[in-house]
Design an enzyme around this catalytic site. Sequence first.
Site, PDB file in Angstrom:
ATOM      1  N   GLY A   1       0.814  -1.209   0.000  1.00  0.00           N
ATOM      2  CA  GLY A   1       0.000   0.000   0.000  1.00  0.00           C
ATOM      3  C   GLY A   1       0.846   1.256   0.000  1.00  0.00           C
TER       4      GLY A   1
ATOM      5  N   TYR B   1      -8.220  -2.930   5.499  1.00  0.00           N
ATOM      6  CA  TYR B   1      -9.316  -2.879   4.525  1.00  0.00           C
ATOM      7  C   TYR B   1      -9.780  -1.429   4.535  1.00  0.00           C
ATOM      8  CZ  TYR B   1     -13.664  -4.460   2.208  1.00  0.00           C
ATOM      9  OH  TYR B   1     -14.701  -4.662   1.331  1.00  0.00           O
ATOM     10  N   THR B   2      -9.391  -0.654   3.518  1.00  0.00           N
ATOM     11  CA  THR B   2      -9.604   0.791   3.541  1.00  0.00           C
ATOM     12  C   THR B   2     -10.696   1.278   2.588  1.00  0.00           C
ATOM     13  OG1 THR B   2      -7.836   1.093   1.917  1.00  0.00           O
ATOM     14  CG2 THR B   2      -7.229   1.248   4.247  1.00  0.00           C
TER      15      THR B   2
ATOM     16  N   TYR C   1     -16.322   0.684   8.452  1.00  0.00           N
ATOM     17  CA  TYR C   1     -14.860   0.812   8.467  1.00  0.00           C
ATOM     18  C   TYR C   1     -14.383   1.258   9.846  1.00  0.00           C
ATOM     19  CZ  TYR C   1     -10.288   2.979   7.618  1.00  0.00           C
ATOM     20  OH  TYR C   1      -8.966   3.349   7.699  1.00  0.00           O
TER      21      TYR C   1
END
Length: 313
Positions: free
Chosen positions: A18, A79-80, A143
């Site tokens: 990432g 997990y964005t 989220y």
Amino acid sequence: MSRSDGAGLAVLVPGGGGQLGRDLVAAADALGERVEVIAPGSADLDVTEPGAVVEAVADLATGAAQAGRRAVVINAAAYTAVDDAEGNEEAAFAVNADGPRMLAAVCSSRGVPLVHVSTDYVFSGEADRPYEPGDALGPRSAYGRTKAAGEDAVLGSGAYAWVVRTSWLYGTSGRNFVKTMINLEAQRDNLSVVDDQVGSPTYTADLAAGLLELAGRIAEGRGPEATVLHCTNAGQTTWCGLARAVFAELGADPERVRPCTTEEFPRPAPRPAYSVLSNDAWIGAGLTPLRPWREALTAFFADVRAQDSTALR
């Protein structure tokens, strides 16, 4: 340990593919042989797979011991996809909560310190002053809930662990708001951007340097007493303000970016209206404060152009 020091440090970075993971590698490279970073992407290290986590941390600990280095894990795996998480909370929970829980358990068993990266989305966004690390959580999105669960898992694990919250990340790799605005400037005469959400844009290169500084301190046994810290570029703005700053860096008219409200731009996941994080605890721990967000954005554009002289033309 100062930011310029880092002798004998070996760092495992889950989520190394990432934008933050890539900048952690770059920041370590800038320190030379003093810091070794192992940064597997999700295809190489799935934090939801217990066996893979056990093997990765064991290899880190063994390799560090053999090389005379001090081992640390900086967890950048997440997990964005904020909106997607609303319909896939179970999948987000696996990466954002179960993964950190497994990492913390394995780090604890191997005696390896853990730095876990979290987010401003764990707060409700209803504050009228910057959030302190000890403020009550109140996530409003899937989220945010899964990231809050990850924090609880790490802090309750018994591991030698820290949680570092940050916000509004952008970097030279991957997808992010700043790069989206760069693309839209070339495609549209005008665009509307939300102007009633306030936060602190944070350049991942700056955050990476800060995380390595913290990791070095921890590895030496001089970690901060506070186990939850905030680390963002200084200052605050709105998404509209950030977009206008991007246009200014491109030499475009910032007034082409028009303010709109959250109600005018609905999204599946609710966003915090105010999510500025106080860096007081970070500074109080003797860690180097990150520069103002506007200076960091200018540096981002310089870095992009340095990587590709034809970029942004």
